[in-house]
Design a protein around this motif. Structure first.
Motif, PDB file in Angstrom:
ATOM      1  N   UNK A  35       0.862  -1.170   0.026  1.00  0.00           N
ATOM      2  CA  UNK A  35      -0.165  -0.062  -0.097  1.00  0.00           C
ATOM      3  C   UNK A  35       0.862   1.209  -0.037  1.00  0.00           C
ATOM      4  N   UNK A  36       0.854   1.904  -0.977  1.00  0.00           N
ATOM      5  CA  UNK A  36       1.559   3.266  -1.119  1.00  0.00           C
ATOM      6  C   UNK A  36       0.911   4.419  -1.691  1.00  0.00           C
ATOM      7  N   UNK A  37       0.040   4.989  -0.894  1.00  0.00           N
ATOM      8  CA  UNK A  37      -1.003   5.958  -1.315  1.00  0.00           C
ATOM      9  C   UNK A  37      -0.737   7.267  -0.295  1.00  0.00           C
ATOM     10  N   UNK A  38      -1.458   8.386  -0.951  1.00  0.00           N
ATOM     11  CA  UNK A  38      -1.392   9.580   0.166  1.00  0.00           C
ATOM     12  C   UNK A  38      -2.005   9.271   1.683  1.00  0.00           C
ATOM     13  N   UNK A  39      -1.474   9.771   2.412  1.00  0.00           N
ATOM     14  CA  UNK A  39      -1.898   9.615   4.024  1.00  0.00           C
ATOM     15  C   UNK A  39      -3.276   9.802   4.075  1.00  0.00           C
ATOM     16  N   UNK A  40      -3.969   9.341   5.130  1.00  0.00           N
ATOM     17  CA  UNK A  40      -5.322   9.661   5.497  1.00  0.00           C
ATOM     18  C   UNK A  40      -6.339   9.306   4.510  1.00  0.00           C
ATOM     19  N   UNK A  41      -6.355   8.565   3.619  1.00  0.00           N
ATOM     20  CA  UNK A  41      -7.215   8.341   2.578  1.00  0.00           C
ATOM     21  C   UNK A  41      -8.137   7.440   3.136  1.00  0.00           C
ATOM     22  N   UNK A  42      -9.488   7.415   2.907  1.00  0.00           N
ATOM     23  CA  UNK A  42     -10.690   6.643   3.821  1.00  0.00           C
ATOM     24  C   UNK A  42     -10.479   5.250   3.754  1.00  0.00           C
ATOM     25  N   UNK A  43      -9.919   4.628   2.348  1.00  0.00           N
ATOM     26  CA  UNK A  43      -9.864   3.401   2.284  1.00  0.00           C
ATOM     27  C   UNK A  43      -8.690   2.463   3.260  1.00  0.00           C
ATOM     28  N   UNK A  44      -7.846   3.593   3.946  1.00  0.00           N
ATOM     29  CA  UNK A  44      -6.854   3.132   4.681  1.00  0.00           C
ATOM     30  C   UNK A  44      -7.025   3.525   6.311  1.00  0.00           C
ATOM     31  N   UNK A  45      -8.136   3.728   6.475  1.00  0.00           N
ATOM     32  CA  UNK A  45      -8.672   4.147   8.116  1.00  0.00           C
ATOM     33  C   UNK A  45      -9.422   2.796   8.465  1.00  0.00           C
ATOM     34  N   UNK A  46      -9.235   2.434   9.409  1.00  0.00           N
ATOM     35  CA  UNK A  46      -9.944   1.330  10.128  1.00  0.00           C
ATOM     36  C   UNK A  46     -10.652   1.567  11.344  1.00  0.00           C
ATOM     37  N   UNK A  47     -12.230   1.625  11.418  1.00  0.00           N
ATOM     38  CA  UNK A  47     -12.799   1.918  12.490  1.00  0.00           C
ATOM     39  C   UNK A  47     -12.816   0.920  13.675  1.00  0.00           C
ATOM     40  N   UNK A  48     -13.214   1.711  14.788  1.00  0.00           N
ATOM     41  CA  UNK A  48     -13.260   1.056  16.126  1.00  0.00           C
ATOM     42  C   UNK A  48     -14.106  -0.262  16.033  1.00  0.00           C
ATOM     43  N   UNK A  49     -13.614  -1.482  16.432  1.00  0.00           N
ATOM     44  CA  UNK A  49     -14.192  -2.632  16.604  1.00  0.00           C
ATOM     45  C   UNK A  49     -15.257  -3.112  15.242  1.00  0.00           C
ATOM     46  N   UNK A  50     -14.606  -2.799  14.314  1.00  0.00           N
ATOM     47  CA  UNK A  50     -15.275  -3.341  12.843  1.00  0.00           C
ATOM     48  C   UNK A  50     -14.275  -3.994  12.089  1.00  0.00           C
ATOM     49  N   UNK A  51     -14.492  -5.341  11.481  1.00  0.00           N
ATOM     50  CA  UNK A  51     -13.889  -5.737  10.711  1.00  0.00           C
ATOM     51  C   UNK A  51     -13.768  -5.101   9.340  1.00  0.00           C
ATOM     52  N   UNK A  52     -12.750  -4.720   8.749  1.00  0.00           N
ATOM     53  CA  UNK A  52     -12.446  -3.919   7.429  1.00  0.00           C
ATOM     54  C   UNK A  52     -11.661  -4.664   6.602  1.00  0.00           C
ATOM     55  N   UNK A  53     -11.931  -5.072   5.406  1.00  0.00           N
ATOM     56  CA  UNK A  53     -10.898  -5.482   4.348  1.00  0.00           C
ATOM     57  C   UNK A  53     -10.079  -4.548   3.804  1.00  0.00           C
ATOM     58  N   UNK A  54      -8.841  -4.930   3.623  1.00  0.00           N
ATOM     59  CA  UNK A  54      -7.835  -4.097   3.253  1.00  0.00           C
ATOM     60  C   UNK A  54      -7.676  -4.253   1.771  1.00  0.00           C
ATOM     61  N   UNK A  55      -7.765  -3.121   1.077  1.00  0.00           N
ATOM     62  CA  UNK A  55      -7.891  -3.048  -0.289  1.00  0.00           C
ATOM     63  C   UNK A  55      -7.066  -2.047  -0.942  1.00  0.00           C
ATOM     64  N   UNK A  56      -6.971  -1.738  -2.203  1.00  0.00           N
ATOM     65  CA  UNK A  56      -6.171  -1.012  -2.907  1.00  0.00           C
ATOM     66  C   UNK A  56      -4.659  -0.819  -2.948  1.00  0.00           C
ATOM     67  N   UNK A  57      -4.212  -2.170  -3.315  1.00  0.00           N
ATOM     68  CA  UNK A  57      -2.720  -2.344  -3.038  1.00  0.00           C
ATOM     69  C   UNK A  57      -2.197  -1.718  -4.474  1.00  0.00           C
ATOM     70  N   UNK A  58      -1.020  -1.691  -4.564  1.00  0.00           N
ATOM     71  CA  UNK A  58      -0.050  -1.671  -5.680  1.00  0.00           C
ATOM     72  C   UNK A  58       0.751  -3.091  -5.770  1.00  0.00           C
TER      73      UNK A  58
END
Length: 181
Positions: A18-41
Motif C-alpha cells: 500500500x503506497x498512497x497518500x496518507x489519511x485516505x478513507x480506504x486506509x482508515x480502520x474504524x473501532x471494533x469493525x472488521x474492514x477488508x484491506x484494499x487498494x494495493x499496488x
C-alpha cells in the motif's frame, strides 16, 4: 545419492504494498469493525491471481499458500486493553466465508491510570503469517479490526507529495506477499 528435482511448475508469487497518500478513507480502520484491506499496488503477480483493488487473491490451482501481511498505523493515543487483529478470510466457490488465520496483537497492559482515557501515544505495527490450503478458484483476503483507538485508525502512509519518493521514511510498511508452497 539421488538428485532431487523440483517439478517444472512455476509457483504462484504475489508481492503487493500500500503506497498512497496518507489519511485516505480506504486506509482508515474504524473501532471494533472488521474492514477488508484494499487498494494495493502490485510488484509481482506471475499468475495474474491477485486483484489489487479488491485485495483478493484467487488460487490458480489446489495447494497451500503462505500469506504474510505487515502493517503499521500512525502514532496515536492507544487505549489500555486495546487489540489489533488481522484475519485472512477465505471465500469458497459457493460464496461461503471463513476465517482461516487470525493474528491478534494485544495491548492489554498499555496506558496508565493517570488519565481519564487510560491511553498513551504509540505507533502500532505488526505482521500476520499463515499457511492456508486453497482449492482452485477459492479466494482469500485480509481484514483488520482494531480496538486501540475509538475512531478511525489510519495506516502509516506517505503524504501525497512523497508517494513516489521511495527514500521517504513513511514508505514500505504495509505489504502483502502470497507464495505457493
Amino acid at each position: 545419492w539421488f538428485q532431487l528435482k523440483t517439478p517444472d511448475i512455476e509457483k504462484t508469487n504475489v508481492v503487493a504494498r500500500i503506497r498512497a497518500a496518507a489519511f485516505q478513507a480506504q486506509y482508515q480502520f474504524p473501532y471494533n469493525t472488521d474492514k477488508k484491506v484494499t487498494q494495493f499496488e502490485e510488484f509481482t503477480d506471475n499468475k495474474n491471481a491477485f486483484d489489487p483493488s479488491s485485495g483478493e487473491f484467487t488460487a490458480p490451482r489446489n495447494g497451500i499458500y503462505l500469506l504474510t501481511f505487515t502493517y503499521d498505523m500512525v502514532r496515536y493515543w492507544v487505549l489500555k486493553g486495546g487489540v489489533i487483529e488481522v484475519d485472512f478470510v477465505k471465500i469458497t466457490e459457493t460464496g461461503a466465508t471463513s476465517v482461516e488465520k487470525r493474528c491478534v496483537r494485544s495491548l492489554a497492559s498499555y496506558g496508565d491510570n493517570s488519565g481519564v482515557t487510560y491511553a498513551r501515544q504509540s505507533q502500532i505495527g505488526g505482521s500476520c503469517v499463515g499457511a492456508i490450503p486453497l482449492t482452485t478458484n477459492e479466494k482469500v483476503y485480509a481484514t483488520i479490526r482494531q480496538t486501540t483507538y475509538n475512531g478511525n485508525l489510519s495506516m502509516r502512509l506517505p503524504s501525497s507529495t512523497a508517494v513516489n519518493d521511495l527514500s521517504n521514511p513513511e514508505q514500505g510498511f504495509n505489504h502483502l506477499t502470497i507464495t505457493e508452497q
